[in-house]
Design a protein around this motif. Sequence first.
Motif, short mmCIF file in Angstrom:
data_model
loop_
_atom_site.label_atom_id
_atom_site.label_comp_id
_atom_site.label_asym_id
_atom_site.label_seq_id
_atom_site.Cartn_x
_atom_site.Cartn_y
_atom_site.Cartn_z
N HIS A 208 0.81 -1.20 0.00
CA HIS A 208 0.00 0.00 0.00
C HIS A 208 0.85 1.26 0.00
N ASN A 209 2.03 1.15 0.54
CA ASN A 209 2.93 2.29 0.63
C ASN A 209 3.97 2.31 -0.50
N GLN A 210 3.66 1.59 -1.56
CA GLN A 210 4.48 1.65 -2.77
C GLN A 210 5.95 1.36 -2.48
N SER A 211 6.17 0.26 -1.77
CA SER A 211 7.54 -0.10 -1.41
C SER A 211 8.45 -0.04 -2.63
N SER A 212 9.56 0.66 -2.49
CA SER A 212 10.47 0.88 -3.62
C SER A 212 11.90 0.74 -3.14
N VAL A 213 12.80 0.67 -4.13
CA VAL A 213 14.22 0.72 -3.79
C VAL A 213 14.52 2.15 -3.33
N GLY A 233 14.01 7.60 -3.76
CA GLY A 233 13.24 6.52 -3.14
C GLY A 233 11.98 6.11 -3.87
N GLY A 234 11.99 6.23 -5.18
CA GLY A 234 10.85 5.75 -5.95
C GLY A 234 9.56 6.38 -5.48
N ASP A 235 8.57 5.52 -5.20
CA ASP A 235 7.27 6.02 -4.79
C ASP A 235 6.97 5.77 -3.31
N ALA A 236 8.01 5.43 -2.55
CA ALA A 236 7.78 5.04 -1.16
C ALA A 236 6.95 6.09 -0.41
N GLU A 237 6.00 5.62 0.38
CA GLU A 237 5.12 6.57 1.04
C GLU A 237 5.31 6.58 2.55
N VAL A 238 4.41 7.30 3.19
CA VAL A 238 4.64 7.75 4.56
C VAL A 238 5.10 6.66 5.53
N ASP A 259 22.21 16.41 -0.56
CA ASP A 259 22.31 17.72 -1.21
C ASP A 259 21.17 17.87 -2.20
N ILE A 260 20.81 16.72 -2.79
CA ILE A 260 19.71 16.70 -3.74
C ILE A 260 18.79 15.55 -3.36
N MET A 261 17.49 15.82 -3.35
CA MET A 261 16.55 14.74 -3.09
C MET A 261 15.44 14.76 -4.14
N LEU A 262 15.07 13.56 -4.53
CA LEU A 262 13.90 13.41 -5.39
C LEU A 262 12.75 13.10 -4.45
N PRO A 263 11.84 14.03 -4.19
CA PRO A 263 10.79 13.74 -3.23
C PRO A 263 9.97 12.55 -3.72
N PRO A 264 9.65 11.63 -2.81
CA PRO A 264 9.03 10.38 -3.25
C PRO A 264 7.66 10.59 -3.91
N HIS A 265 7.37 9.68 -4.79
CA HIS A 265 6.07 9.60 -5.44
C HIS A 265 5.60 10.94 -6.00
N HIS A 266 6.51 11.56 -6.81
CA HIS A 266 6.12 12.74 -7.59
C HIS A 266 5.48 13.81 -6.72
N CYS A 267 6.12 14.05 -5.57
CA CYS A 267 5.66 15.11 -4.67
C CYS A 267 4.25 14.81 -4.14
#
Lengths: 396, 758
Positions: A208-213, A233-238, A259-267
Motif C-alpha cells: 500500500h505504501n508503494q515499497s520501492s528501492v 526513493g521511488g514512490d515510497a510513502e509515509v 544535497d539533492i533529493m527526489l521527493p518520493p512519489h512525484h511530490c
Amino acid sequence: MTASITFFPVSNGDMTLVCLDNGQNLLIDINIRADADNEDHEMPDVAEDLRGRLRRDDAGRLYVDGFLSSHPHSDHITGLRNHFHLGPPDEWKEKDDKILIREMWSSPVVFRRADAEQPLCDDAKAWRQEARRRVKLFREKGSIPAEGDRILILGEDVDGKTDDILDIVVKLNETISACNGLADGAFEARLLGPLPPENDDDEETLRHNQSSVILRFSLRGGGISDRCRYLTGGDAEVEIWKRLWKSHGKANSDWLTYDIMLPPHHCSWRSLSSDRWSELGEKVKVDSDARNALSQTRKGAIIVASCKPIKADDDNPPHERAKREYVDIVDDDADRFFCTDEYWAEKEMALTFEIKSSGIVRKIGTAAALAAPALGISATASHARPHGSLGKAQSR
Amino acid sequence: MAEEELRSHGEQFLLAARAHAECRAGRLITVGDKSCLIELDLNVEMPLEYKVDGASPNGIRTTETVTVKLWRNYPWSSPSFYLRSDFPRDLPHLQPGPLTQLPRPCLVDGSQREYFFQFGLVELGVFHLVHQLVLWLQRAAERTLIHHGRGWEPTLRRDLSDILVIDAEACRAAVDRNGGYRVLKADFLRSSMDGSLIGRDAWTWLNVTQEQVPLKRDDKELFVRGKRNGLWSGDTVCCLIWPDKLPTGADFVAGSYMPETVDIYRRLLERADELNCGRALRIFVDNLERCFQGFNLEVPIPVGIVLCARRPAALVGSQSNIELLPYVFDIRAMKQRSSLLAAGDDEPVMPTTQIDATNPALLRNVSGAPAVPPVAMIGCGSVGSKMAMHLARSGVTISVVSDNRHLRPHNMARHALARPEYANSKATELAKELELLGQKPSVQQGDAVTDLAVRETRKLILPKEAGYAINTTASLSVREALSALPAREVKPRLAEAALFGRGNGGFLLVEGASHNPTLSDLVAELYASITDDRLRELLFDPAFGLTEIQIGQGCGALTMPMTDMRLSAMTAALTEEFVGCTQNTIAAGSIIIGSKAEATSDTNWQRQDVSPFEVIEIDGPEGWTIRLSQKVLTKIRAEVARYPTVETGGLLIGMCSARLKAITVVDVIDAPPDSVRSASVFVLGTQGLKTAIKARHRASGNTLFDVGTWHSHLADQGPSELDRATAKKLAMERPPPSVLLIAAPTRLYSLMHKRASE
C-alpha cells in the motif's frame, strides 16, 4: 568526465541519469511514453535526449552501465521494450539500435508471483523476465556473467529465496560501491529500502505504501569524494519513511542526509502524511517521523520533484501542500525547489546538476541550444499567419 | 536623431538579452547621442552551498548587475560590458586597466567584435555575448576562469600598445636553477613627437635579439637614437631576468595568479620580488647607472625588462612552465640627474605584449603542422625553392641548401624569390630568405654529381643530422648519383620531387628504409606500373614528359613552359604529401603521383608503396648487381610452381645503367608458346616475343626493355655450361648488357658475360 545528475521531464514519472566522474552512468527508472516518441507531439523527446548522453561500445551499441528499476510501476518503467535491448547481448541488432543494459539493478520483487490486485504492465513484465534470465544465468554459471548479462538484486527476498545467490544480492543497509563491476571510488550508495515485511500482514501495508528501492548515493565530483549526496526513493510513502526514521533517526541519521533529493512519489502528499487532504484540507498534519527522514539536508540542499506542474488543487500527486512542506525543508527558499515539467516549460531542457570540485552547480544550457527557442527562431512556423489584401488594409 | 536611433537599438538589445534564461531583468539607464547605457541583472549559477549564502566566497553574487554600453556606431561595434565598481579585481580574465575604471571582463578568446559579428543576426550576437557573460561570472564564482587542467594560463596582456619581440623559447632555454640575468641587444621604434615618452599616446616596438652585450662605459654604440621614416628608432638593451633559487636550494615557483597591475617602477620592483627576480633587476639597473656615469643623452631611450615567472604547470599550448612578463620604461641621462629614471620609483613602466621573433617552432605552432625531421634540399630551382619555403613556413628546419646555378631574371617567372640583382647563386639567395624565417641553413654551391661522389663533400650535401634529403633538380644524373651511394653512406632518407607534362603532373618518390628501393628503383617501378591514361599522356608527353625533363635541365635556360600558378599548386601538394610521408614512416619506398584533369583543376593523386628490391650480385663483370622488384619475384615463383617437374622461364623487363652497374627488373614477359620445357633444359621460344617486347617498350614510354631472361633449375644449382654459353651469345648480339637469372628452389643465381660490360 564531470559527474552529473539529470532529471528528465517525464511528467508524473521518474527518469534520472546519474553520470559518475569515472565515465560510467546509471539510469534510475524511465517513463518514455509513446507520445514522447512522436515528433509532432509537444512532449519532450526524452529518449533522444537520453541517447545523446550515452556512449557506444566497441560493437557500436549504446549502453548504460547500470539501470535501476525502483519498483515495477508503469510510470517508472514505460518504454523499456521500445528502447532497451532485452535478452542475451549477442542478440543485439544494429537496425533496432536499442540501448544495452550492462548491469540491471532490480528489487527482489522480480521473484514474486504475479499479483492479482496489481497486475504488472507489459514493460514491467519484460523487466521481470530479463531479470530472471540474468539470475538464472548466474545460478547456472556460479560466477558473475559478462556485461549485458549482469544483475544486482537490491535487498534479500522473503523466505530465503535469494540465499543461494548472495553474491549478487545487496543486503538492506549495506552499501554498493561498484557499478558493472568497477569499484574505483566514484560513488557509494546505501540501500535503505525496500523494507522487508515485519509480519504476514505487513506485506499488504508495504504494498500500500508503494515499497520501492531507496538509495542514498554519495558521489565523487572533480576528484573529491562525497561531493554530492543524492537521496532517491521511488514512490515510497509515509509508512516507509516513518520506519526509516525510527530505525536510523537516532544512530544513523547521517544515512539520510542529502544535497539533492527526489521527493518520493512525484511530490505526493501521501509520502508525508496519512491524513487525507480530501477530508481535512488545510487541517492535515505532516507525519513528523516521515518529515525528519526527508529533511536531513546539507548546506544549500535542493529538492527536485519529478512531476507535472504543481497546482493548488485537490489533484495528487503532485500536491501543492506537499510542495509547501518541501520548500519549508529547504529553508523556505522556493528557488531551491524544482519541478521537472515546470523547468522544461521554462527552459526547454532537462534539469542537470554538475558535481565539480567547486561543488554542485546547475548546468545552464549551451548558447547554441538556448538561442533558437529563446529568440523565437522558427516561431514563424508556430502559427498560421494570415497574409493578403483582404482584411482591413487601408487604401485610398 | 542619433539618440533616437540608439534608444531603439537599446530596446532591441534588451529584448534579445532578456530572452536569455539566466537574465532576470534589464533596463535602459541613459540614452545620449554618443552612447546608450543598459543594466542587466544576471543570475549566476554557483555551487549550492554558495548559492544559499547569496555570494561565492570570493565575492561574486548570485545576481550580478552588469552595465552594458552601446556605442554610437552600434551594431557596427560590439557592446562593452562593465562590472560593478566593487567587483573583486584579483581575478584572471579581467581586462588590464586602472582602478579608476569599472572592471571589464574578457569574454572571448580573440576579438569580441568578431565574435559579435559572426552570428549574422544581431540579436543572436547579443544573446551569445550575454551567454558568455553568464558563463564568465559562473566561472569567476567557481574560481575556474583559469582552467589549470589545460595548463597555466598566461596573464592577460592583450590590447597593450607596446610590443616586445623576443624569441620566447630561447629565453626559456636561458633560465637555469640558480637565477640570474642576461643583457640582450635590442633596437626600438617609438611613435610620434620628439620628447614622447611611453604611456603618453606613444607606442614602443622593441626588437630584442639573443645577442648578449656587456654594459661597458666606453661602448658608444650601445644606446643610440635617430629618426627613421618619421619614427624615432635606435639601439638599446633588454634585460632578461629569471628567478633566484630558494635558500633551501629548491626552485622558486610562482604559483598564485597575479593580474597585470604594474604601472610604475616601484610596482615593477614589487612584482620582480614576488617572482624572486628582484635581486637581478636591482643589479641590472645599478649597472645601467654606472654605464652612463659621466655621460649625458638627453633624450628618452626605452629599455626592456623581461621577467621570467616559473609556474607550477606548463603554460597553455606550451611544454614550458616559464611565463615571460615583459615591460618597458624610459631612461633619460639628463645633466643634473640623480637617476636615469627621471621620476625615480614613480617612473612610469608599461607592461608590453610579448610576441615571438620568427622561429621554426613558432611557425610550426601557427601552422598547426606536425613535427618533421630536418630536411636537406638538393636543388634550389623553382620546385626546390618553393618546397623549402613551404617546409620552413611550417617550422621544418632546412639544414642545407645545395645548388650550383645562379639566379637569373627568367627564374623570376616561378622561383620563390624575387631579387633586384643576380649576383648570387640560387642556394645563397634561398638561404638568405630562409634566415628571415629564423633558419640557418648551410649553403653548398658545388656540382651535386661530383660532390656526391666524394666523401667530404657528400657529408655536406647529406648531413647526418638531416632526416630527409629531397632531390628537386629533376636531373637523372643527380638521381643516379644518389642511387649509386652505398647504404651506409646515406644517413638521411632520400626523396625526389619533380613535375612533368607542363606542371600538370608531379611525383614524389621516397626511398625505402636502408636505401632500398632506391630512387632509381622507384622510377623503374613507376614506369612499369602506369596504367592510367591521363598519367600516361602527361608522363610520356614528347616535349615535356618525365623522360624529357633531364634534357631541359641540361640545356640550362630551356625549361618547361608553365605558369607560376600551376607550378605552385603542384609543388604545394607534393610538399604536403612529403610531410605526410614523414609522419607515417614505413620500411617500404613510396611513389606518389598526381595528375591534373584536362579541363579543371581537379588533381588525382595515387600512392603506391614499393617493397625493397631483391639485390643479387651478378656472376661475371665486377660490381654488377641485378635488382628485382617483389612483383617480379612473385610472378617468377608462381610460374615455377606451375612447372614443378620441368624447367621453365621467361623474359626480364626493366632498365639498365652502366653508371649504377645495375640491371633493374620490374616486369616479366611469359615464355612464348613455342618454348620447350624439360627436366634439364628450358628453351625460350620466339613466337610473338618481339611484338610483346615492343609493346611493353611503348607502353612504358620507351623506357623499359628486355634486359635478359630467367629460367628455373630444379635443384639448388648455379649456372650450367649451357647457361654460360647462352649468356655469351646474348652478349654478342647487342651492345646493352643482357642478364641470365636462375631461379633455383631456395635461392637465385645470376650471370652475365663479362664482355657485355666492357
